[in-house]
Design an enzyme around this catalytic site. Structure first.
Site, PDB file in Angstrom:
ATOM      1  CB  ALA A 164      -0.879  -0.010   1.246  1.00 26.79           C
TER       2      ALA A 164
ATOM      3  N   GLY B 251       0.581  -5.127   0.794  1.00 22.83           N
ATOM      4  CA  GLY B 251      -0.544  -5.202  -0.126  1.00 22.83           C
ATOM      5  C   GLY B 251      -0.165  -5.834  -1.451  1.00 22.83           C
TER       6      GLY B 251
ATOM      7  CD  GLU C 132      -2.527  -7.801   2.667  1.00 22.63           C
ATOM      8  OE1 GLU C 132      -2.198  -6.613   2.433  1.00 22.63           O
ATOM      9  OE2 GLU C 132      -3.207  -8.104   3.636  1.00 22.63           O
TER      10      GLU C 132
HETATM   11  N1  T1G Z   1       4.651   3.382   0.062  1.00 21.03           N
HETATM   12  C1  T1G Z   1       5.102   4.596  -0.323  1.00 21.03           C
HETATM   13  N2  T1G Z   1       6.377   4.844  -0.703  1.00 21.03           N
HETATM   14  C2  T1G Z   1       7.226   3.800  -0.688  1.00 21.03           C
HETATM   15  C3  T1G Z   1       6.835   2.503  -0.290  1.00 21.03           C
HETATM   16  C4  T1G Z   1       5.475   2.318   0.083  1.00 21.03           C
HETATM   17  N3  T1G Z   1       4.998   1.124   0.438  1.00 21.03           N
HETATM   18  N4  T1G Z   1       7.919   1.685  -0.377  1.00 21.03           N
HETATM   19  C5  T1G Z   1       8.930   2.440  -0.805  1.00 21.03           C
HETATM   20  N5  T1G Z   1       8.530   3.706  -0.986  1.00 21.03           N
HETATM   21  C6  T1G Z   1       9.333   4.817  -1.494  1.00 21.03           C
HETATM   22  C7  T1G Z   1      10.416   5.217  -0.500  1.00 21.03           C
HETATM   23  O1  T1G Z   1       9.903   6.136   0.425  1.00 21.03           O
HETATM   24  C8  T1G Z   1      11.435   5.822  -1.439  1.00 21.03           C
HETATM   25  O2  T1G Z   1      10.954   7.133  -1.771  1.00 21.03           O
HETATM   26  C9  T1G Z   1      11.323   4.980  -2.691  1.00 21.03           C
HETATM   27  O3  T1G Z   1      10.032   4.376  -2.635  1.00 21.03           O
HETATM   28  C10 T1G Z   1      12.384   3.907  -2.763  1.00 21.03           C
HETATM   29  O4  T1G Z   1      12.307   3.202  -1.524  1.00 21.03           O
HETATM   30  C11 T1G Z   1      -2.615  -3.004   3.011  1.00 21.03           C
HETATM   31  C12 T1G Z   1      -1.116  -1.879   4.935  1.00 21.03           C
HETATM   32  C13 T1G Z   1      10.261  -1.884  -1.572  1.00 21.03           C
HETATM   33  C14 T1G Z   1      12.179  -3.039  -0.452  1.00 21.03           C
HETATM   34  O5  T1G Z   1       6.466  -1.945   4.227  1.00 21.03           O
HETATM   35  O6  T1G Z   1      10.632  -2.143   2.072  1.00 21.03           O
HETATM   36  O7  T1G Z   1       0.947  -2.743   2.293  1.00 21.03           O
HETATM   37  O8  T1G Z   1      12.924   8.448  -0.894  1.00 21.03           O
HETATM   38  O9  T1G Z   1      14.629   3.747  -0.791  1.00 21.03           O
HETATM   39  O10 T1G Z   1      15.961   0.377  -0.922  1.00 21.03           O
HETATM   40  O11 T1G Z   1      -1.742  -4.822   4.202  1.00 21.03           O
HETATM   41  O12 T1G Z   1      11.115   0.499  -0.137  1.00 21.03           O
HETATM   42  O13 T1G Z   1      12.789   7.825  -3.312  1.00 21.03           O
HETATM   43  O14 T1G Z   1      11.178   9.503  -2.367  1.00 21.03           O
HETATM   44  O15 T1G Z   1      13.289   1.889   0.328  1.00 21.03           O
HETATM   45  O16 T1G Z   1      15.088  -0.246  -3.273  1.00 21.03           O
HETATM   46  C15 T1G Z   1       3.949  -2.558   3.301  1.00 21.03           C
HETATM   47  C16 T1G Z   1       8.188  -0.742   2.251  1.00 21.03           C
HETATM   48  C17 T1G Z   1       3.195  -1.274   3.226  1.00 21.03           C
HETATM   49  C18 T1G Z   1       7.485  -2.083   2.087  1.00 21.03           C
HETATM   50  C19 T1G Z   1      12.551  -1.044  -1.894  1.00 21.03           C
HETATM   51  N6  T1G Z   1       5.134  -2.473   2.480  1.00 21.03           N
HETATM   52  N7  T1G Z   1       9.223  -0.535   1.249  1.00 21.03           N
HETATM   53  O17 T1G Z   1      13.743  -0.718  -1.205  1.00 21.03           O
HETATM   54  O18 T1G Z   1      14.126   1.642  -2.067  1.00 21.03           O
HETATM   55  S1  T1G Z   1       1.752  -1.335   4.235  1.00 21.03           S
HETATM   56  C20 T1G Z   1       6.331  -2.148   3.035  1.00 21.03           C
HETATM   57  C21 T1G Z   1      10.404  -1.232   1.296  1.00 21.03           C
HETATM   58  C22 T1G Z   1       0.736  -2.404   3.419  1.00 21.03           C
HETATM   59  C23 T1G Z   1      -1.352  -3.735   3.374  1.00 21.03           C
HETATM   60  C24 T1G Z   1      -0.414  -2.923   4.192  1.00 21.03           C
HETATM   61  C25 T1G Z   1      11.442  -0.790   0.315  1.00 21.03           C
HETATM   62  C26 T1G Z   1      11.581  -1.719  -0.900  1.00 21.03           C
HETATM   63  P1  T1G Z   1      12.024   8.311  -2.119  1.00 21.03           P
HETATM   64  P2  T1G Z   1      13.642   2.642  -0.894  1.00 21.03           P
HETATM   65  P3  T1G Z   1      14.826   0.244  -1.890  1.00 21.03           P
END
Ligand code: T1G
Length: 696
Positions: free
Chosen positions: A67, A106, A109
């Site tokens: 998400a 998500g 999911e």
């Molecule tokens: N939402 C918004 N922005 C995101 C994002 C996300 N989920 N994931 C990454 N970004 C942005 C981050 O801020 C950065 O922005 C850029 O992407 C690159 O990220 C409904 C509720 C995918 C392994 O917890 O683990 O789904 O600084 O530097 O090192 O049940 O990002 O460039 O402007 O980390 O290559 C669950 C979070 C969400 C995964 C990539 N998902 N992301 O790593 O790049 S909650 C997460 C990561 C959810 C559902 C629930 C990592 C990555 P900017 P980065 P990276």
């Protein structure tokens, strides 16, 4: 570019496959535009008689990172993710996910709501929501147990860690692994499913549930709740997985959704989401754009084989970068290498490092006597004694020895990086790389920007920090930079509390209750009271209690007694009546009438001066943004992440309350430095908060 596009593709058997591709860089987060695009294209494909099956694919490195975390806390924009996943799952035509990269939260999911999942070798699937203080909120707690069983699914969601493609295949999360043409394999798989009467739905499975699985889940749930110490998301995860076992699918889905939505509003989750973005913002330097490229770092050198130097060399070796470890005497080198080897051997013994990896890392650490050995290094990190004369000798020598363009870094914790840079003819190549002890463990790296430090040197340092697995944060030059400058205020406040009537164990208990792993006095005993004592003797600082203890040779754990007593071999200290008598005598000598302090007042007296120093750090431009300060304290000093860091926490306390208390502390102690910083007072008076994102 459209965040979701659809193309028709004819399968080998002539059947039509609609390929729906997500394109929402950088990581295909499921923003509202993506959700709407998915729903629209799914419906179009479902209504198109030429389409027999549907594949959901993605552009870029990631499949879907989850998400869009930046949307949380804002008014929900339809369609919701559950609505999109319901449309996928109820689609009359099979929908297959082509997993080209990470499918997290998500994203996973969505894949589980599909009728099939084909994964590329680089694919990873995981539900990391727990790390954001949440739980999966779009069916993960219902569908994953139906594939793995409740107990294994619970364990995976509790850890939040992903599984790689091969593991996903072996667990049955993925149906096939596509070594070559992922899209072709996914289309073929989708067409095979189209031949069946109904597309197979994960929700219809119950074959993994059993009394044994239930018992294993309940045991794991009980253990998790015991460890959770009040974390609401762990309790919500237990309730949701239990609902998967006890309730019809749709009812259980409603339980999960309600629990998830409550957690989105939970302060702990808001703090963890703040830190998620804080850590990413910390890598951005205002005024330096992506056009500034890093210098190549293929070979490093570390000056000094002491605890820090050895740890830093281990960081390079761990990242696969050859590193020359340099000392002035061979015996110091031998001692340093012996420490490194012992560290590795302990990890091999614990099973956290393979013998092969240990050997590989040791082969990357080349020992040498004399600075000439640094001549071919692209980056030299000085980790010698914290003394300006020593730094002067080393940097003026490095200026002669190091190759042009080499980056000359100092690991100093406090000293003036500008003064060190001025000891060379190349101040633009000089930067501070302040590692935290133990350097091969602590994640924080303060990148200290000198007045002359070139932009590409900064970019290189940030890049290198990430290669070393660190969280690099750019800080300015001042005594103690960001972390230690604020720590000094906490240490001073701790001394004041002891003299005013608190005892070490009361202060430490308040701090550990707040969420730190260790209190300030236990920390000082661990690090060694003598270190600060010697520094204060050099700079003229005073810490009456710590100095008195040090003068009696009570250095802490290393001498068996400090603020606490350490019975033979014990790691945890116990109260030391002699120390408490010493403290009381110091109070008496200063005519202080001792009184008791509540935990709440202890925290206020320790932390508010830190927040105030943080505000001054922002005013002086030593940190670019308040969230950088949070990232420093969470990653360098174990500030509890579920409170977001000192500056985020201060906003939750209320800046007016902090300003009023600081005014009182300043009046009570006569310490002008406790008067609220103008920025802090301004924000308190105007109802402002520390600027989010770029700049102060
Ligand atoms: N939402 C918004 N922005 C995101 C994002 C996300 N989920 N994931 C990454 N970004 C942005 C981050 O801020 C950065 O922005 C850029 O992407 C690159 O990220 C409904 C509720 C995918 C392994 O917890 O683990 O789904 O600084 O530097 O090192 O049940 O990002 O460039 O402007 O980390 O290559 C669950 C979070 C969400 C995964 C990539 N998902 N992301 O790593 O790049 S909650 C997460 C990561 C959810 C559902 C629930 C990592 C990555 P900017 P980065 P990276």
């Amino acid at each position: 570019m459209e965040p979701v596009r659809m193309e028709a593709r004819t399968g080998a058997s002539g059947g039509g496959v609609a390929v729906v591709t997500i394109a929402n860089p950088p990581v295909n987060a499921l923003a509202a535009s993506v959700r709407a695009g998915l729903l629209r294209t799914l419906r179009e494909a479902e209504d198109d008689p030429a389409v027999r099956a549907i594949v959901i694919a993605a552009d870029g490195k990631a499949f879907i990172a989850g998400a869009d975390i930046s949307e949380f806390g804002k008014p929900p924009a339809p369609p919701s993710l559950p609505e999109v996943l319901q449309a996928i799952e109820q689609c009359a035509k099979p929908v297959v996910a082509a997993l080209n990269g990470v499918a997290l939260g998500g994203g996973m999911e969505l894949a589980l709501a599909c009728h099939g999942r084909v994964v590329a070798p680089q694919g990873q699937l995981g539900l990391p929501e727990i790390k954001l203080g949440l739980i999966p909120g779009a069916g993960g707690t219902q569908r994953l147990p139906r594939i793995l069983g409740a107990a294994p699914a619970f364990a995976m969601m509790l850890s939040g860690d992903p599984v790689d493609a091969r593991k996903a295949l072996s667990l049955g999360i993925a149906d096939a692994l596509a070594e070559g043409d992922l899209l072709g394999a996914a289309c073929a798989h989708a067409l095979r499913l189209a031949d069946a009467e109904h597309p197979p739905r994960v929700r219809d499975r119950a074959d993994r549930f059993s009394p044994e699985d239930r018992a294993a889940f309940e045991a794991a749930a009980a253990a998790a709740l015991k460890r959770a110490s009040g974390q609401p998301n762990v309790e919500a995860l237990v309730a949701s997985v239990r609902a998967a076992l006890d309730l019809p699918f749709d009812e259980a889905l409603a339980v999960e959704r309600a629990r998830f939505q409550a957690l989105v509003e939970d302060p702990r989750s808001k703090a963890l989401r703040h830190l998620f973005f804080a850590e990413r913002a910390a890598g951005r330097v205002p005024g330096i754009g992506r056009e500034v490229k890093a210098r190549p770092i293929e070979q490093a050198a570390v000056i000094g084989a002491g605890t820090m130097g050895g740890g830093i060399a281990m960081c390079f070796a761990q990242a696969g970068i050859p590193v020359t470890l340099i000392e002035v005497k061979a015996e110091a080198l031998d001692a340093g290498l012996a420490r490194i080897r012992a560290n590795y051997e302990a990890s091999v013994k614990r099973g956290s490092l393979s013998q092969e990896e240990m050997d590989k890392r040791l082969s990357l650490i080349i020992c040498a006597v004399g600075l000439d050995a640094a001549a071919s290094a692209d980056m030299v990190v000085e980790a010698a004694f914290e003394d300006m004369a020593v730094k002067a000798e080393i940097f003026s020598a490095l200026d002669r020895v190091a190759k042009p363009g080499a980056i000359l870094a100092t690991n100093t914790s406090y000293l003036d990086v500008n003064a060190i840079a001025a000891m060379t003819q190349r101040p633009q190549d000089v930067v501070g790389l302040h590692f935290f002890s133990p350097a091969n463990v602590m994640r924080l790296l303060e990148v200290v920007r000198g007045a002359a430090t070139a932009p590409d040197v900064l970019v290189t340092s940030l890049d290198l920090g990430r290669r070393l697995g660190k969280l690099p944060v750019v800080v300015g030059v001042c005594y103690g930079f960001v972390g230690n400058r604020m720590l000094a205020k906490r240490t001073q406040a701790g001394e004041r509390l002891l003299l005013a009537g608190a005892l070490p164990h009361e202060v430490d208990a308040a701090v550990t209750q707040f969420g730190f792993r260790m209190g300030p006095f236990a920390m000082l005993d661990l690090a060694g009271i003598d270190i600060g004592w010697r520094a204060r003797k050099a700079t003229g600082g005073r810490a009456p209690v710590a100095d008195a203890l040090a003068e009696q040779g009570r250095f802490g754990q290393k001498t068996g007694r400090g603020f606490y007593l350490y019975p033979e071999g014990a790691r945890a200290g116990v109260r030391d009546p002699e120390t408490e008598a010493l403290i009381t005598s110091l109070s008496d000598a200063q005519g202080i009438v001792r009184r008791s302090f509540s935990a709440e007042e202890i925290l206020a007296r320790l932390f508010y001066p830190m927040v105030n120093e943080g505000a001054k750090i922002l005013e002086e431009g030593i940190a670019a943004r308040a969230s950088d300060i949070d990232a420093v304290w969470v990653n360098g000093y174990n500030w509890p992440s579920f409170t977001g860091g000192p500056m985020f926490w201060a906003e939750s306390v209320g800046l007016p309350k902090i300003v009023a208390a600081l005014d009182a502390f300043a009046a009570e102690t006569g310490d002008e430095t406790l008067k609220p910083a103008p920025l802090l007072r301004h924000l308190a008076e105007t109802g402002g908060v520390f600027a989010a994102g770029e700049g102060a």
